[in-house]
Each structure stands twice: as C-alpha cells, then as structure tokens.
Scaffold this motif. Structure first.
Motif: not given
Length: 108
Positions: A4-20
């Motif tokens: 139920g989450e959508v995740c995106e990789s950022l430039k600094d190799n961190k991953v941000v996830c939000i509820n879908d």
C-alpha cells in the motif's frame, strides 16, 4: 516495498515512501495560494514574497544571492495538493534564474 505504499529513490540514495491511499478529488482544481501569508529568506530590490502569490504572472518575488535561498507560503488550511505550478521569470533572453528547485509540502 511495504504493501500500500509508493516509494521513490532520491539522489542521496535515501528512499521516501508514502501511503498509496490517495483519492482523486471530484471537485475542480482551485488556485489556493493568492493572498496567503508568505515569506522568503531575504529580499532583493523590494521583491517581497507576496508578489509570488498575488495571482499575477507579471510580478515576482526575488531573494538575495543567498547560499540556500528559500520561499514559503502558508495556505492556512489543509488541501489535497494535486499540482504545484511554478512560473520562472524570463527576462532579456535569460530564463535560468530558478533552478535546482526542491518543493516540500506539509505542515510547518
């Protein structure tokens, strides 16, 4: 990735996830920023922050040449933000004034 989450990789190799679980609103989009309280790190040539949310495309705000300049607006309410539109100034054939832009949405 959590269910139920959508995740995106950022430039600094961190991953941000939000509820879908977002639902597309049925109402027509509204421009909610005009006249709202706004501010910026510094002010150049009297180009106050409010000029960026006055609803006009021929006015603008402008910061000094800060190391990390920023501008903000308090919408005064919670909105389902579906689109953020930024209009870059184009003057004298020079259109790269605004670049490397980060946009953050959420409570202050």
């Amino acid at each position: 990735m959590p269910e139920g989450e959508v995740c995106e990789s950022l430039k600094d190799n961190k991953v941000v996830c939000i509820n879908d679980d977002c639902k597309i609103p049925k109402e027509e989009p509204r421009y909610v920023a005009p006249g709202k309280i706004s501010g910026q790190r510094s002010t150049y040539d009297y180009r106050i922050a409010g000029k960026a949310v006055d609803g006009l495309t021929n006015s603008h705000s402008h910061t000094e040449k800060d190391n990390l300049p920023y501008w903000w607006v308090d919408l005064g309410n919670i909105y389902n933000i579906m689109r953020i539109e930024v209009i870059n100034r184009f003057e004298h054939g020079y259109d790269s004034r605004l670049h490397d832009l980060d946009i953050t949405v959420g409570p202050a």
